[in-house]
Design an enzyme around this catalytic site. Structure first.
Site, PDB file in Angstrom:
ATOM      1  N   HIS A 116      39.412  55.231  47.212  1.00 47.48           N
ATOM      2  CA  HIS A 116      38.769  54.733  48.685  1.00 47.48           C
ATOM      3  C   HIS A 116      38.050  55.516  49.185  1.00 47.48           C
ATOM      4  CE1 HIS A 116      39.196  51.600  51.878  1.00 47.48           C
ATOM      5  NE2 HIS A 116      39.065  52.881  52.870  1.00 47.48           N
ATOM      6  N   LEU A 153      45.488  43.134  47.533  1.00 50.81           N
ATOM      7  CA  LEU A 153      46.808  43.789  47.734  1.00 50.81           C
ATOM      8  C   LEU A 153      47.790  43.327  46.655  1.00 50.81           C
ATOM      9  CD1 LEU A 153      47.438  43.610  51.498  1.00 50.81           C
ATOM     10  CD2 LEU A 153      46.312  45.317  50.220  1.00 50.81           C
ATOM     11  N   SER A 197      30.778  50.458  39.515  1.00 49.25           N
ATOM     12  CA  SER A 197      30.340  51.955  39.253  1.00 49.25           C
ATOM     13  C   SER A 197      31.320  52.831  38.841  1.00 49.25           C
ATOM     14  CB  SER A 197      29.461  52.319  40.271  1.00 49.25           C
ATOM     15  OG  SER A 197      30.000  52.519  41.403  1.00 49.25           O
TER      16      SER A 197
HETATM   17  C1  GAR Z   1      34.219  51.566  45.701  1.00 49.14           C
HETATM   18  O1  GAR Z   1      33.676  52.472  46.890  1.00 49.14           O
HETATM   19  C2  GAR Z   1      35.822  51.711  45.957  1.00 49.14           C
HETATM   20  O2  GAR Z   1      36.176  53.150  46.679  1.00 49.14           O
HETATM   21  C3  GAR Z   1      35.837  50.765  46.959  1.00 49.14           C
HETATM   22  O3  GAR Z   1      35.236  49.575  46.696  1.00 49.14           O
HETATM   23  C4  GAR Z   1      33.936  50.229  46.028  1.00 49.14           C
HETATM   24  C5  GAR Z   1      33.943  49.663  44.771  1.00 49.14           C
HETATM   25  O4  GAR Z   1      32.594  50.217  44.088  1.00 49.14           O
HETATM   26  N1  GAR Z   1      37.256  50.386  47.253  1.00 49.14           N
HETATM   27  C6  GAR Z   1      37.750  50.090  48.321  1.00 49.14           C
HETATM   28  O5  GAR Z   1      37.294  50.036  49.476  1.00 49.14           O
HETATM   29  C7  GAR Z   1      39.494  49.929  48.379  1.00 49.14           C
HETATM   30  N2  GAR Z   1      39.972  49.465  49.543  1.00 49.14           N
HETATM   31  P1  GAR Z   1      32.348  49.996  42.692  1.00 49.14           P
HETATM   32  O6  GAR Z   1      32.638  48.537  42.296  1.00 49.14           O
HETATM   33  O7  GAR Z   1      30.818  50.518  42.471  1.00 49.14           O
HETATM   34  O8  GAR Z   1      33.330  51.008  41.776  1.00 49.14           O
END
Ligand code: GAR
Length: 206
Positions: free
Chosen positions: A114, A91, A16
């Site tokens: 994050h 990482l 997203s």
């Molecule tokens: C998001 O909430 C992002 O902040 C998190 O993964 C999700 C991905 O959502 N990232 C972390 O936790 C990094 N440590 P998305 O695929 O819908 O963008």
């Protein structure tokens, strides 16, 4: 005319944030150079295709250095200025970040979003853990990436109260909206030059 900034997105999940970033870049008259995933089934790949954005998949190798070498080749081939991590659940090593810094006047220019007020709840399942702990306040952190787990210098943090969210999914949706807003604002700032870019400069063969 202002030089255009070349941006790549790395993502492992539903995408997203990547989708919001791609749309923002397109609304600014540009395009994201590519989306890279380490997961061939990640939803982000379909979202990127639907928005006419090039994708690559480089799956995890046994040898981390080899994996990163392949990723670096792509970044060099596309002369990428900024890497935006959007749910990329790997990482990056200090060596990899240094290789990027060497090409951007000492700055790796890798950023991550994050879903917590770091240093609270780093790593995976941050939203689930914060909600289970019934914290009063959560939020979103945009930060530079170093070799640690969500430990780089904070660029921006926005708090979000958990009051009024009885359902986890409502809370999650609200945090995602906040992420999209913060990340697309950041993208606009780099594209318009409000945040300075160290443009890609090849110095060594990779
Ligand atoms: C998001 O909430 C992002 O902040 C998190 O993964 C999700 C991905 O959502 N990232 C972390 O936790 C990094 N440590 P998305 O695929 O819908 O963008």
């Amino acid at each position: 005319m202002m030089k255009s900034v070349r941006v790549a997105i790395f993502a492992s999940g539903t995408g997203s944030n990547a989708e919001a970033l791609i749309k923002k870049m397109q609304s600014l008259g540009g395009s994201i150079e590519f989306v890279l995933s380490d997961k061939p089934t990640a939803g982000v790949l379909a979202k990127a295709h639907a928005l006419d954005t090039k994708t690559y998949v480089i799956e995890k190798f046994q040898d981390r250095a080899h994996h990163e070498q392949e990723v670096l080749k792509l970044l060099v081939q596309h002369r990428i200025d900024w890497v935006l991590l959007a749910g990329y659940m790997r990482l990056l090593s200090a060596d990899f970040l240094q290789s990027l810094a060497d090409r951007h006047n000492g700055h790796p220019q890798v950023v991550n979003i994050h879903p917590s007020l770091l240093p609270a709840y780093p790593g995976k399942d941050s939203l689930e853990r914060a909600f289970a702990d019934k914290v009063e306040q959560s939020g979103v952190t945009l930060h530079l990436v170093d070799e640690g787990m969500d430990t780089g210098a904070v660029l921006k943090q926005v708090a979000q109260s958990l009051k009024g969210f009885n359902a986890f999914n409502d809370f999650k949706a609200s945090i995602h909206r906040l992420e999209h807003q913060i990340y697309t604002e950041f993208l606009e700032q780099i594209v318009t030059g409000q945040i300075a870019t160290q443009f890609f400069k090849e110095t060594i063969e990779c």
